[in-house]
Write an enzyme that holds these catalytic residues in place. Structure first.
Site, PDB file in Angstrom:
ATOM      1  N   GLU A   1       0.821  -1.201   0.000  1.00  0.00           N
ATOM      2  CA  GLU A   1       0.000   0.000   0.000  1.00  0.00           C
ATOM      3  C   GLU A   1       0.866   1.266   0.000  1.00  0.00           C
ATOM      4  O   GLU A   1       0.544   2.251  -0.668  1.00  0.00           O
ATOM      5  CB  GLU A   1      -0.934   0.012   1.218  1.00  0.00           C
ATOM      6  CG  GLU A   1      -2.004  -1.059   1.200  1.00  0.00           C
ATOM      7  CD  GLU A   1      -1.522  -2.366   1.800  1.00  0.00           C
ATOM      8  OE1 GLU A   1      -0.289  -2.505   2.018  1.00  0.00           O
ATOM      9  OE2 GLU A   1      -2.357  -3.258   2.040  1.00  0.00           O
TER      10      GLU A   1
ATOM     11  N   PRO B   1      10.200 -15.911   0.212  1.00  0.00           N
ATOM     12  CA  PRO B   1       8.979 -16.071   1.012  1.00  0.00           C
ATOM     13  C   PRO B   1       8.343 -14.734   1.349  1.00  0.00           C
ATOM     14  O   PRO B   1       9.028 -13.713   1.479  1.00  0.00           O
ATOM     15  CB  PRO B   1       9.474 -16.773   2.285  1.00  0.00           C
ATOM     16  CG  PRO B   1      10.842 -17.285   1.958  1.00  0.00           C
ATOM     17  CD  PRO B   1      11.394 -16.350   0.930  1.00  0.00           C
ATOM     18  N   ARG B   2       7.032 -14.747   1.480  1.00  0.00           N
ATOM     19  CA  ARG B   2       6.316 -13.525   1.866  1.00  0.00           C
ATOM     20  C   ARG B   2       6.730 -13.085   3.259  1.00  0.00           C
ATOM     21  O   ARG B   2       6.793 -11.885   3.541  1.00  0.00           O
ATOM     22  CB  ARG B   2       4.800 -13.789   1.819  1.00  0.00           C
ATOM     23  CG  ARG B   2       3.944 -12.602   2.260  1.00  0.00           C
ATOM     24  CD  ARG B   2       4.060 -11.445   1.285  1.00  0.00           C
ATOM     25  NE  ARG B   2       3.210 -10.325   1.662  1.00  0.00           N
ATOM     26  CZ  ARG B   2       3.536  -9.383   2.551  1.00  0.00           C
ATOM     27  NH1 ARG B   2       4.718  -9.439   3.157  1.00  0.00           N
ATOM     28  NH2 ARG B   2       2.716  -8.406   2.844  1.00  0.00           N
TER      29      ARG B   2
ATOM     30  N   GLY C   1      12.094  -5.887   0.835  1.00  0.00           N
ATOM     31  CA  GLY C   1      12.375  -4.676   0.090  1.00  0.00           C
ATOM     32  C   GLY C   1      13.357  -4.860  -1.050  1.00  0.00           C
ATOM     33  O   GLY C   1      13.799  -3.871  -1.641  1.00  0.00           O
TER      34      GLY C   1
ATOM     35  N   ASN D   1       0.349  -9.689  -5.622  1.00  0.00           N
ATOM     36  CA  ASN D   1       0.346  -8.774  -6.758  1.00  0.00           C
ATOM     37  C   ASN D   1       1.311  -9.240  -7.858  1.00  0.00           C
ATOM     38  O   ASN D   1       2.517  -9.342  -7.624  1.00  0.00           O
ATOM     39  CB  ASN D   1       0.742  -7.381  -6.267  1.00  0.00           C
ATOM     40  CG  ASN D   1       0.651  -6.333  -7.348  1.00  0.00           C
ATOM     41  OD1 ASN D   1       0.122  -6.577  -8.419  1.00  0.00           O
ATOM     42  ND2 ASN D   1       1.164  -5.159  -7.058  1.00  0.00           N
TER      43      ASN D   1
ATOM     44  N   LEU E   1       1.972  -7.554 -10.634  1.00  0.00           N
ATOM     45  CA  LEU E   1       2.398  -6.436 -11.464  1.00  0.00           C
ATOM     46  C   LEU E   1       3.911  -6.228 -11.448  1.00  0.00           C
ATOM     47  O   LEU E   1       4.504  -5.871 -12.468  1.00  0.00           O
ATOM     48  CB  LEU E   1       1.689  -5.156 -11.019  1.00  0.00           C
ATOM     49  CG  LEU E   1       0.193  -5.107 -11.335  1.00  0.00           C
ATOM     50  CD1 LEU E   1      -0.449  -3.896 -10.677  1.00  0.00           C
ATOM     51  CD2 LEU E   1      -0.045  -5.079 -12.842  1.00  0.00           C
TER      52      LEU E   1
END
Length: 437
Positions: free
Chosen positions: A68, A270-271, A312, A337, A339
């Site tokens: 976000e 990994p997330r 990051g 996401n 994108l």
């Protein structure tokens, strides 16, 4: 009757919050001990400011986490360019770091106050925002009520409602209506999201598209990329990114199935990096050799898996490959996401559980830049096919770049929607130049 139920529910929420507020310190301390809170700035969560409020008009932006925050950065820059002061709140240490790296001292960052009346009131009393801009689907009852009572316009940008979230609100229409009516404007990502917000009582609602498409490609450390490319040399690579539990095991299975034929290097990101010790142990148990980014391990010819255990640096990991599986889609639900891999020239594979990004995947799949797979066997076949067919892979990459280009325009649409709220503040800022109190 519905109004009475809503008032009762919000009143109960307020009083329960007030009752437990004195004991929240133990919750924050536990999170800080796990590295999930910045212990040095914990007072900000109680609404205490750690920076002076500038003179003149001020807009409060709130973005929950990294995704976000990244999405609203171009919008923040546009508002700031008009001379309007910005205070940006986020909820995670990582998003705070992203804000510092990409916005620097041009804005003020604070951690978002807890959704209890004492914390929210203290925050609003100090910062006195002229406008609150909230990203995506951050609906905090006490914050919305307090803003409404102070007649501070609230605008939801890049708004979306997942199937699960919409379902929960639909079960309590009386509460949804009492909260969503506080929104001065909702700028939704898609027509489906717009219809859902209208159903829940939000008006007016407009559609902008996804702000994440109008962001810059994720940055990267050029020296690190050059270093790893020299180590990888001519090995074929693929990446499994934003993975959830079960998907790292799937990536390991795929690697074992393909490595003898392709000399493969598998990149796993990994997330939640805190799971990486367990992930490495699982991969080692499969007989796979793991190198980790945080240890600065070299990628040798014997390395099977490069574990991207940092936050990051997705821009680095995606630039190391041209094939990306996007996680939270095979053994978890919602999807992540797609994108960023599309922007950075990757052919995209995904499981079918992509409800949170349904419209984006539909556009990518329609243009031929993303393929949906059903299971691990199909994932292995898809990775192998893309690695050995350069022309097919290149066509998918080009289609992804074209799709991203076609989807752009959300930023300008969002700015148009915000103009009735931003333009008066721009005039006010010119009459009263920004400065510290």
């Amino acid at each position: 009757m519905s109004r009475m139920l809503a008032r009762l529910a919000l009143s109960s929420y307020r009083w329960i919050g007030t009752a437990i507020y004195p004991f929240v310190w133990s919750y924050l301390a536990a999170r800080a001990a796990k590295g999930k809170e910045d212990g040095t700035r914990r007072q900000e969560r109680y609404g205490h400011a750690s920076a002076p409020r500038p003179q003149g008009p001020l807009v409060w932006f709130h973005a929950a986490s990294v995704g976000e925050t990244t999405a609203v950065i171009p919008l923040i820059k546009e508002v700031s360019r008009r001379g309007i002061a910005i205070v940006l709140t986020t909820g995670t240490k990582t998003s705070a770091r992203v804000a510092a790296e990409r916005l620097g001292p041009s804005i003020i960052h604070q951690y978002v106050p807890l959704d209890f009346k004492p914390a929210v009131s203290r925050f609003l009393d100090y910062w006195e925002p002229d406008l609150a801009i909230i990203a995506e689907s951050e609906i905090w009852p006490m914050t919305m009520v307090e803003l409404g009572q102070r007649h501070i316009p609230q605008v939801l940008v890049n708004g979306r409602l997942s199937d699960r979230t919409f379902g929960r609100w639909k079960k309590r229409p009386w509460l949804a209506d009492a909260l969503f009516e506080n929104l001065a404007l909702v700028i939704a990502q898609s027509e489906l999201d717009a219809d859902r917000f209208r159903t829940l009582g939000a008006l007016p609602v407009m559609v902008s598209g996804n702000l994440k498409v109008d962001t810059d490609a994720p940055p990267h450390d050029g020296n690190a990329l050059k270093h790893y490319r020299q180590q990888i040399r001519d090995r074929k690579t693929w990446a499994a990114i934003s993975t959830f539990e079960g998907e790292e095991n799937a990536a390991g299975i795929v690697h074992r199935a393909l490595k003898e034929r392709t000399g493969l290097l598998t990149i796993i990101v990994p997330r939640h990096p805190e799971r990486c010790d367990a992930i490495e142990a699982m991969l080692n148990a499969k007989g796979l050799t793991v190198a980790r980014r945080t240890r600065n391990d070299p990628i040798t010819p014997e390395t099977d898996i490069f574990l991207g255990d940092t936050i990051g640096e997705m821009g680095l990991y995606l630039r190391m490959t041209e094939v990306a599986f996007v996680g939270r889609s095979l053994f978890a639900e919602g999807g992540q996401n797609p994108l960023e891999p599309a922007m950075l020239g990757c052919a995209i594979l995904s499981g079918g559980n992509v409800q949170n990004f349904r419209d984006t995947y539909q556009m990518l799949a329609k243009n031929g830049s993303a393929k949906i797979i059903r299971d691990v066997e199909m994932l292995a076949k898809g990775v192998n096919y893309l690695l050995i067919n350069d022309e097919v892979r290149r066509k998918m990459i080009d289609a992804g770049l074209e799709t991203v280009h076609e989807m752009r325009g959300a930023l300008s649409a969002t700015i148009r929607g915000l103009e009735p709220y931003i333009n008066p503040l721009t005039v006010k800022a010119r009459l009263q130049p920004r400065g510290d109190n």
